[in-house]
Enzyme design. Structure first.
Site, mmCIF file in Angstrom:
data_model
loop_
_atom_site.group_PDB
_atom_site.id
_atom_site.type_symbol
_atom_site.label_atom_id
_atom_site.label_comp_id
_atom_site.label_asym_id
_atom_site.label_seq_id
_atom_site.Cartn_x
_atom_site.Cartn_y
_atom_site.Cartn_z
ATOM 1 N N LYS A 83 3.208 17.003 61.423
ATOM 2 C CA LYS A 83 4.459 17.307 60.713
ATOM 3 C C LYS A 83 5.653 16.749 61.492
ATOM 4 C CE LYS A 83 4.507 21.862 62.926
ATOM 5 N NZ LYS A 83 4.043 23.260 62.757
ATOM 6 N N TYR A 108 32.921 11.485 80.110
ATOM 7 C CA TYR A 108 33.853 12.272 79.293
ATOM 8 C C TYR A 108 34.196 13.598 79.960
ATOM 9 C CZ TYR A 108 33.185 9.191 75.286
ATOM 10 O OH TYR A 108 33.177 8.111 74.449
HETATM 11 C C1 LIG Z 1 2.984 23.517 63.715
HETATM 12 C C2 LIG Z 1 1.761 24.317 63.423
HETATM 13 C C3 LIG Z 1 0.618 24.204 64.235
HETATM 14 C C4 LIG Z 1 0.585 23.376 65.509
HETATM 15 O O1 LIG Z 1 1.214 24.087 66.570
HETATM 16 P P1 LIG Z 1 1.212 23.499 68.063
HETATM 17 O O2 LIG Z 1 1.828 24.575 68.873
HETATM 18 O O3 LIG Z 1 2.047 22.272 68.030
HETATM 19 O O4 LIG Z 1 -0.193 23.219 68.403
HETATM 20 C C5 LIG Z 1 -0.519 24.886 63.842
HETATM 21 N N1 LIG Z 1 -0.517 25.672 62.746
HETATM 22 C C6 LIG Z 1 0.571 25.836 61.965
HETATM 23 C C7 LIG Z 1 0.506 26.728 60.792
HETATM 24 C C8 LIG Z 1 1.752 25.179 62.295
HETATM 25 O O5 LIG Z 1 2.831 25.367 61.520
#
Ligand SMILES: *Cc1c(COP(=O)(O)O)cnc(C)c1O
Length: 368
Positions: free
Chosen positions: A35, A263
């Protein structure tokens, strides 16, 4: 000559980490979470790299899945939050996606007669989410069994939905909240004649909760070579960070004691100081909130940030280094400068640092 700021992504590291996931959960299947553009690494390239090394992929929404399908990825892809409106269901069916069902609206959309009449290409593989304590998505544990039955009866779901849940605090090794979540997940009773597969673990669970590996593990962060655990752990040492965020020294100057950098003039030299300017800033995903003192590697040696992060540049105090020249390589994070160390300086976690990297920073995939 082009701007030297790049995120180098190692394909071999991605595959190595996926194989570690497989080794840690040898009797489970691995769903790699890609994702948010694969946590900023580049989703289509990462998915193509992992093909054959993982059993499925997961994304947050339909748009992300469409992008993967359009790039030719034909592995199973789960929508982790399901659809956001009923019309997405026929697209999901068309693209052969797996869908999370986590609320009553999604359930009724799937069971509704209209969906049937709209001619699904095929029954959807559903993942029924159970809320065991994260309290963000999912059905109550005592409702889950009925949801599975309803889906089965709808004819639009495959006969064997997967039951899954998500941990709120698996990073805390031995934490009571996780044990309570696991117990609740185990309490879901399903009709014996309809066995279901189960899934619970993110990266932290995969690393520390072998009793919760079940049929599917869902690592994200770990696939990119990073450990979500606060402490070093026997299984995290072998991970290989896949991303090296790098640039090069583009300008050098000597400051006298009392002169300021950047800055707001927030950083003032207390001695004769050599300042190296590096063309990477918050416009490239290097966080503006990184304070003076945050380390970078110049020719492999640590040098602290001096002055504020600009949109396109940072300034490093390289006075202590033996020799610094224009064009010298600068690493902002990577295998030799842990992402979590930079995140600690910034007051966030490594997930956010890579995920926020904008398109401006080229992702260069290498086979090494
Ligand atoms: C993002 C997500 C994961 C992965 O989590 P990590 O901590 O990056 O391994 C797994 N299950 C769900 C439902 C998620 O939303």
């Amino acid at each position: 000559m082009s701007r030297p700021t790049q995120a180098i992504i190692s394909r071999s590291a991605l595959r190595h980490n996926a194989n570690i996931a497989k080794t840690l959960a040898p009797t489970s299947r691995v769903m790699a979470v890609v994702k948010a553009n694969a946590y900023g690494h580049g989703a289509t390239e990462v998915a193509a790299t992992l093909a054959g090394h993982v059993d499925a992929l997961a994304v947050a929404c339909l748009e992300e899945a469409v992008q993967l399908r359009e790039s030719g990825i034909d592995q199973p892809i789960l929508l982790l939050e399901g659809v956001f409106e009923p019309a997405e269901l026929s697209v999901a069916s068309e693209l052969d996606l797996w869908v999370t069902v986590e609320n009553e609206l999604q359930l009724s959309a799937l069971c509704h007669q209209d969906a049937r009449e709209n001619g699904f290409r095929q029954a959807l593989q559903c993942w029924v989410k159970v809320d065991t304590g994260m309290h963000r998505l999912g059905f109550a544990p005592d409702r889950a069994s009925a949801v599975c039955e309803q889906l089965r009866a709808s004819g639009l779901s495959t006969d064997h939905p997967v039951l899954f849940t998500h941990f709120a605090d698996a990073e805390t090794i031995g934490g009571e909240a996780t044990q309570a979540q696991l117990a609740l997940f185990g309490s879901v009773e399903l009709a014996a004649e309809h066995p279901v597969e189960r899934s619970a673990c993110n990266s932290a669970g995969l690393l520390t909760l072998p009793q919760a590996h079940f049929d599917w593990v869902r690592p994200g962060y770990l696939i990119y070579g990073n450990s979500p655990l606060d402490e070093p752990h026997e299984h995290t040492r072998a991970l290989k960070p896949a991303m090296t965020l790098r640039s090069a020294v583009s300008s050098l100057r000597t400051l006298l004691a009392g002169q300021t950098v950047g800055y707001g003039g927030t950083w003032r030299a207390t001695r004769t100081t050599t300042i190296a300017t590096v063309p990477i800033g918050y416009g490239d995903g290097y966080p503006r909130s990184a304070p003076a003192g945050t380390p970078a590697l110049v020719n492999g040696q640590r040098a602290p940030l001096a002055g504020r992060v600009s949109m396109d540049m940072i300034t490093l105090d390289v006075t202590e280094l033996a020799h610094t020249a224009l064009g010298d390589e600068v690493v902002l994070w990577g295998p030799d400068l842990p992402l979590h160390e930079i995140a600690a300086h910034v007051g966030t976690n490594g997930y956010e640092l890579t995920t926020r990297m904008p398109a401006r920073t080229p992702r260069i995939f290498v086979d090494d």
